[in-house]
Design an enzyme around this catalytic site. Structure first.
Site, PDB file in Angstrom:
ATOM      1  N   ASN A   1       3.771  10.552  -1.766  1.00  0.00           N
ATOM      2  CA  ASN A   1       4.742   9.449  -1.844  1.00  0.00           C
ATOM      3  C   ASN A   1       5.873   9.809  -2.808  1.00  0.00           C
ATOM      4  O   ASN A   1       6.403   8.943  -3.503  1.00  0.00           O
ATOM      5  CB  ASN A   1       4.033   8.165  -2.305  1.00  0.00           C
ATOM      6  CG  ASN A   1       4.881   6.927  -2.036  1.00  0.00           C
ATOM      7  OD1 ASN A   1       5.583   6.860  -1.026  1.00  0.00           O
ATOM      8  ND2 ASN A   1       4.836   5.963  -2.935  1.00  0.00           N
TER       9      ASN A   1
ATOM     10  N   GLY B   1      -2.182   7.679  -7.178  1.00  0.00           N
ATOM     11  CA  GLY B   1      -2.949   6.697  -6.422  1.00  0.00           C
ATOM     12  C   GLY B   1      -2.089   6.118  -5.325  1.00  0.00           C
ATOM     13  O   GLY B   1      -0.866   6.333  -5.298  1.00  0.00           O
TER      14      GLY B   1
ATOM     15  N   SER C   1      -3.134  -2.731 -13.373  1.00  0.00           N
ATOM     16  CA  SER C   1      -2.167  -3.686 -12.832  1.00  0.00           C
ATOM     17  C   SER C   1      -2.580  -5.103 -13.202  1.00  0.00           C
ATOM     18  O   SER C   1      -3.768  -5.411 -13.321  1.00  0.00           O
ATOM     19  CB  SER C   1      -2.161  -3.529 -11.315  1.00  0.00           C
ATOM     20  OG  SER C   1      -1.534  -4.639 -10.721  1.00  0.00           O
TER      21      SER C   1
ATOM     22  N   TYR D   1      -6.316  -2.925  -2.497  1.00  0.00           N
ATOM     23  CA  TYR D   1      -5.627  -2.141  -3.537  1.00  0.00           C
ATOM     24  C   TYR D   1      -6.008  -2.656  -4.929  1.00  0.00           C
ATOM     25  O   TYR D   1      -6.407  -1.901  -5.815  1.00  0.00           O
ATOM     26  CB  TYR D   1      -4.104  -2.218  -3.352  1.00  0.00           C
ATOM     27  CG  TYR D   1      -3.339  -1.858  -4.602  1.00  0.00           C
ATOM     28  CD1 TYR D   1      -3.272  -0.542  -5.043  1.00  0.00           C
ATOM     29  CD2 TYR D   1      -2.719  -2.849  -5.387  1.00  0.00           C
ATOM     30  CE1 TYR D   1      -2.605  -0.219  -6.215  1.00  0.00           C
ATOM     31  CE2 TYR D   1      -2.051  -2.529  -6.552  1.00  0.00           C
ATOM     32  CZ  TYR D   1      -1.994  -1.217  -6.966  1.00  0.00           C
ATOM     33  OH  TYR D   1      -1.347  -0.909  -8.138  1.00  0.00           O
TER      34      TYR D   1
ATOM     35  N   LYS E   1      -8.271  -1.062  -8.425  1.00  0.00           N
ATOM     36  CA  LYS E   1      -7.884  -1.037  -9.852  1.00  0.00           C
ATOM     37  C   LYS E   1      -8.981  -1.655 -10.719  1.00  0.00           C
ATOM     38  O   LYS E   1      -9.306  -1.134 -11.791  1.00  0.00           O
ATOM     39  CB  LYS E   1      -6.571  -1.798 -10.062  1.00  0.00           C
ATOM     40  CG  LYS E   1      -5.371  -1.138  -9.417  1.00  0.00           C
ATOM     41  CD  LYS E   1      -4.960   0.111 -10.173  1.00  0.00           C
ATOM     42  CE  LYS E   1      -3.910   0.913  -9.438  1.00  0.00           C
ATOM     43  NZ  LYS E   1      -3.687   2.251  -9.980  1.00  0.00           N
TER      44      LYS E   1
ATOM     45  N   PHE F   1       3.021  -5.212 -15.199  1.00  0.00           N
ATOM     46  CA  PHE F   1       3.509  -6.343 -14.418  1.00  0.00           C
ATOM     47  C   PHE F   1       4.436  -5.762 -13.332  1.00  0.00           C
ATOM     48  O   PHE F   1       3.991  -4.891 -12.620  1.00  0.00           O
ATOM     49  CB  PHE F   1       4.041  -7.443 -15.354  1.00  0.00           C
ATOM     50  CG  PHE F   1       2.855  -8.174 -15.953  1.00  0.00           C
ATOM     51  CD1 PHE F   1       2.025  -7.541 -16.890  1.00  0.00           C
ATOM     52  CD2 PHE F   1       2.478  -9.415 -15.493  1.00  0.00           C
ATOM     53  CE1 PHE F   1       0.860  -8.156 -17.364  1.00  0.00           C
ATOM     54  CE2 PHE F   1       1.329 -10.047 -15.969  1.00  0.00           C
ATOM     55  CZ  PHE F   1       0.523  -9.420 -16.908  1.00  0.00           C
ATOM     56  N   ASN F   2       5.657  -6.170 -13.169  1.00  0.00           N
ATOM     57  CA  ASN F   2       6.425  -5.683 -12.014  1.00  0.00           C
ATOM     58  C   ASN F   2       7.572  -4.756 -12.435  1.00  0.00           C
ATOM     59  O   ASN F   2       8.667  -5.238 -12.740  1.00  0.00           O
ATOM     60  CB  ASN F   2       6.979  -6.876 -11.218  1.00  0.00           C
ATOM     61  CG  ASN F   2       5.857  -7.635 -10.528  1.00  0.00           C
ATOM     62  OD1 ASN F   2       5.033  -8.290 -11.181  1.00  0.00           O
ATOM     63  ND2 ASN F   2       5.784  -7.536  -9.230  1.00  0.00           N
TER      64      ASN F   2
ATOM     65  N   ARG G   1       7.590 -13.790 -10.968  1.00  0.00           N
ATOM     66  CA  ARG G   1       6.917 -12.607 -11.485  1.00  0.00           C
ATOM     67  C   ARG G   1       7.531 -12.188 -12.819  1.00  0.00           C
ATOM     68  O   ARG G   1       8.614 -12.621 -13.174  1.00  0.00           O
ATOM     69  CB  ARG G   1       7.075 -11.431 -10.490  1.00  0.00           C
ATOM     70  CG  ARG G   1       6.411 -11.657  -9.136  1.00  0.00           C
ATOM     71  CD  ARG G   1       4.896 -11.599  -9.238  1.00  0.00           C
ATOM     72  NE  ARG G   1       4.239 -11.825  -7.963  1.00  0.00           N
ATOM     73  CZ  ARG G   1       3.838 -13.028  -7.524  1.00  0.00           C
ATOM     74  NH1 ARG G   1       4.025 -14.110  -8.253  1.00  0.00           N
ATOM     75  NH2 ARG G   1       3.224 -13.144  -6.356  1.00  0.00           N
TER      76      ARG G   1
ATOM     77  N   ASP H   1      -0.438 -13.770  -1.901  1.00  0.00           N
ATOM     78  CA  ASP H   1       0.605 -13.828  -2.936  1.00  0.00           C
ATOM     79  C   ASP H   1       0.361 -15.035  -3.840  1.00  0.00           C
ATOM     80  O   ASP H   1       0.222 -16.160  -3.354  1.00  0.00           O
ATOM     81  CB  ASP H   1       1.997 -13.979  -2.298  1.00  0.00           C
ATOM     82  CG  ASP H   1       2.655 -12.642  -2.001  1.00  0.00           C
ATOM     83  OD1 ASP H   1       2.135 -11.600  -2.468  1.00  0.00           O
ATOM     84  OD2 ASP H   1       3.683 -12.636  -1.300  1.00  0.00           O
TER      85      ASP H   1
HETATM   86  N1  LIG Z   1       4.937   0.273  -9.040  1.00  0.00           N
HETATM   87  C1  LIG Z   1       4.226  -0.823  -9.325  1.00  0.00           C
HETATM   88  O1  LIG Z   1       4.699  -1.946  -9.114  1.00  0.00           O
HETATM   89  C2  LIG Z   1       2.859  -0.710  -9.943  1.00  0.00           C
HETATM   90  C3  LIG Z   1       2.279  -1.851 -10.527  1.00  0.00           C
HETATM   91  C4  LIG Z   1       1.000  -1.742 -11.079  1.00  0.00           C
HETATM   92  C5  LIG Z   1       0.334  -0.527 -11.054  1.00  0.00           C
HETATM   93  N2  LIG Z   1       0.915   0.562 -10.477  1.00  0.00           N
HETATM   94  C6  LIG Z   1       0.166   1.818 -10.451  1.00  0.00           C
HETATM   95  O2  LIG Z   1       0.908   2.822 -11.154  1.00  0.00           O
HETATM   96  C7  LIG Z   1       0.677   4.102 -10.573  1.00  0.00           C
HETATM   97  C8  LIG Z   1       2.012   4.750 -10.274  1.00  0.00           C
HETATM   98  O3  LIG Z   1       2.750   3.896  -9.414  1.00  0.00           O
HETATM   99  P1  LIG Z   1       4.185   4.273  -8.855  1.00  0.00           P
HETATM  100  O4  LIG Z   1       4.895   2.995  -8.610  1.00  0.00           O
HETATM  101  O5  LIG Z   1       4.809   5.299  -9.699  1.00  0.00           O
HETATM  102  O6  LIG Z   1       3.769   4.879  -7.447  1.00  0.00           O
HETATM  103  P2  LIG Z   1       4.280   6.208  -6.714  1.00  0.00           P
HETATM  104  O7  LIG Z   1       3.717   6.190  -5.342  1.00  0.00           O
HETATM  105  O8  LIG Z   1       5.755   6.350  -6.864  1.00  0.00           O
HETATM  106  O9  LIG Z   1       3.582   7.346  -7.574  1.00  0.00           O
HETATM  107  C9  LIG Z   1       2.257   7.772  -7.351  1.00  0.00           C
HETATM  108  C10 LIG Z   1       2.277   9.288  -7.298  1.00  0.00           C
HETATM  109  O10 LIG Z   1       0.942   9.748  -7.081  1.00  0.00           O
HETATM  110  C11 LIG Z   1       0.969  10.763  -6.094  1.00  0.00           C
HETATM  111  N3  LIG Z   1      -0.375  10.752  -5.490  1.00  0.00           N
HETATM  112  C12 LIG Z   1      -0.949   9.782  -4.751  1.00  0.00           C
HETATM  113  N4  LIG Z   1      -2.206  10.131  -4.407  1.00  0.00           N
HETATM  114  C13 LIG Z   1      -2.439  11.342  -4.952  1.00  0.00           C
HETATM  115  C14 LIG Z   1      -3.558  12.216  -4.963  1.00  0.00           C
HETATM  116  N5  LIG Z   1      -4.694  11.910  -4.320  1.00  0.00           N
HETATM  117  N6  LIG Z   1      -3.461  13.377  -5.636  1.00  0.00           N
HETATM  118  C15 LIG Z   1      -2.306  13.706  -6.289  1.00  0.00           C
HETATM  119  N7  LIG Z   1      -1.216  12.932  -6.304  1.00  0.00           N
HETATM  120  C16 LIG Z   1      -1.276  11.744  -5.648  1.00  0.00           C
HETATM  121  C17 LIG Z   1       2.099  10.378  -5.164  1.00  0.00           C
HETATM  122  O11 LIG Z   1       2.621  11.474  -4.420  1.00  0.00           O
HETATM  123  C18 LIG Z   1       3.130   9.828  -6.152  1.00  0.00           C
HETATM  124  O12 LIG Z   1       3.956  10.846  -6.650  1.00  0.00           O
HETATM  125  C19 LIG Z   1      -0.181   3.865  -9.347  1.00  0.00           C
HETATM  126  O13 LIG Z   1      -1.519   4.122  -9.687  1.00  0.00           O
HETATM  127  C20 LIG Z   1       0.015   2.401  -9.052  1.00  0.00           C
HETATM  128  O14 LIG Z   1      -1.099   1.830  -8.409  1.00  0.00           O
HETATM  129  C21 LIG Z   1       2.158   0.495  -9.938  1.00  0.00           C
END
Ligand SMILES: NC(=O)c1ccc[n+]([C@@H]2O[C@H](COP(=O)([O-])OP(=O)(O)OC[C@H]3O[C@@H](n4cnc5c(N)ncnc54)[C@H](O)[C@@H]3O)[C@@H](O)[C@H]2O)c1
Length: 338
Positions: free
Chosen positions: A34, A81, A123, A147, A151, A176-177, A229, A296
């Protein structure tokens, strides 16, 4: 050296900038499912420092063993993730496999190499449907989607791990967001396909990639009927990671699991976000009201006082900063990193 799993992604890339600026060395492991290595090149340009990476999957134990053998890793910040709530209903096994099994594999490798400092991207979804504002003492609930449940499972695994071995130093960062981008606009959120989150959706409408925004529900029991949010600037969130890492690495602080909410403490509605984007950037955002989405919640935001007291961290950037910096990134990179 700090290992950032998923460090090429949205939150990881901004955190890498903050860590490099603070003098840490970093190493990224990412499978780029991603994201793109382009974000890492830009991190090097922004900071003038190396941001080395290994293309690989956190479920690949042999690859992780190699990483720990060949580099002196002092701590891991675990961003890797899958995170799309909607997709997690359709592909729960992929979500459990990547998020839960992936984290266990990573922790096993860390344990084997005696690396026991761990920062986890959790999260606010783990609070389920609790009274607001959420504090870290608010009991966790049952997240409404697969999802969110990954977590919560991971948080429980980390607590069990810490109970079994008191050398672990673990931070559960409940985000948060996160929104917007680095002030200079070179890195930002670059979702593949149609964005799942509000702000990249707004900015893609603004830049003309999408015709209009769907606002899911306008009869919630909130001040204007849209969901509320706690939106936090991504650079504030990234700085929260650096503060948490500094805390864990300070020998004066106790081992074990530490939980911190990373939010602003202020709730802003979806309609207020649209209006703020339009006002700050002088761009019109056409939108329509769409049916509510399952799961939601009407309104939630953080009580961020624990992070302020213990980490000396708080969100500093304003709503206007968020809007300006989001637009700066999107306008200069209409197709993201492509
Ligand atoms: N963005 C949000 O709103 C938010 C909120 C709460 C928690 N999070 C958590 O924060 C973390 C980062 O989120 P983000 O928004 O930067 O997402 P993102 O998708 O931009 O970043 C996740 C990164 O992990 C990599 N990845 C996924 N699965 C993998 C695997 N099996 N092995 C190696 N690399 C892998 C993806 O390529 C990506 O670069 C995540 O765990 C997400 O669940 C995000």
């Amino acid at each position: 050296m700090i290992l950032l799993t998923g460090g090429a992604g949205y939150i990881g890339s901004h955190t890498a900038v903050v860590l490099l600026r603070a003098g840490y060395e970093v190493l990224v492991v990412d499978n780029f499912c991603n994201s793109s290595p382009e974000s890492l090149k830009r991190i090097e340009k922004i900071t003038g420092k190396k941001c080395p990476y290994i293309r690989g999957d956190i479920r690949d134990r042999a690859l992780l063993d190699n990483v720990f053998q060949q580099h002196t890793i002092e701590a891991v910040i675990h961003f890797a993730g899958l995170k799309a709530v909607g997709e997690s209903y359709a592909k729960p096994l992929d979500y459990y496999h990547c998020n839960v099994f992936g984290t266990i594999t990573l922790l096993q490798a860390m344990q084997a190499f005696g690396v026991k400092t761990f920062v986890f991207s959790s999260s606010a979804t783990v609070y389920g449907n609790a009274p607001i504002p959420y504090t870290e003492q608010t009991p966790t609930g049952v997240p409404s989607n697969p999802y969110g449940r990954t977590k919560l499972h991971i948080e429980q695994i980390l607590q069990d791990l810490s109970n079994s071995d008191d050398e672990w130093k673990i931070a559960l960062l409940r985000y948060f967001n996160p929104v917007a981008a680095i002030e200079t606009g070179e890195i930002g959120e670059d979702p593949l396909g149609i964005p799942n989150n509000l702000m990249p959706f707004i900015s893609q409408v603004a830049v003309g990639k999408l015709p209009e925004l769907a606002v899911f529900g306008n009869d919630y029991p909130t001040r204007d009927g849209s969901c509320v949010r706690d939106f936090i600037h991504i650079m504030d969130l990234a700085e929260g990671h650096c503060a948490a890492l500094d805390f864990l690495q300070n020998p004066a602080h106790p081992n074990g699991v530490h939980i911190w909410n990373l939010g602003t403490g202020k709730g802003i509605s979806v309609l207020e976000m649209i209006a703020a984007f339009e006002k700050v950037n002088q761009v019109k955002i056409p939108y329509r009201i769409a049916p509510k989405r399952d799961g939601d919640l009407a309104e939630f935001y953080a009580n961020p006082n624990k992070a302020k007291m213990e980490l000396n961290w708080q969100a500093k950037r304003s709503l206007e900063d968020m809007m300006r910096d989001l637009w700066n990134w999107q306008k200069n990179n209409p197709n993201g990193y492509r």
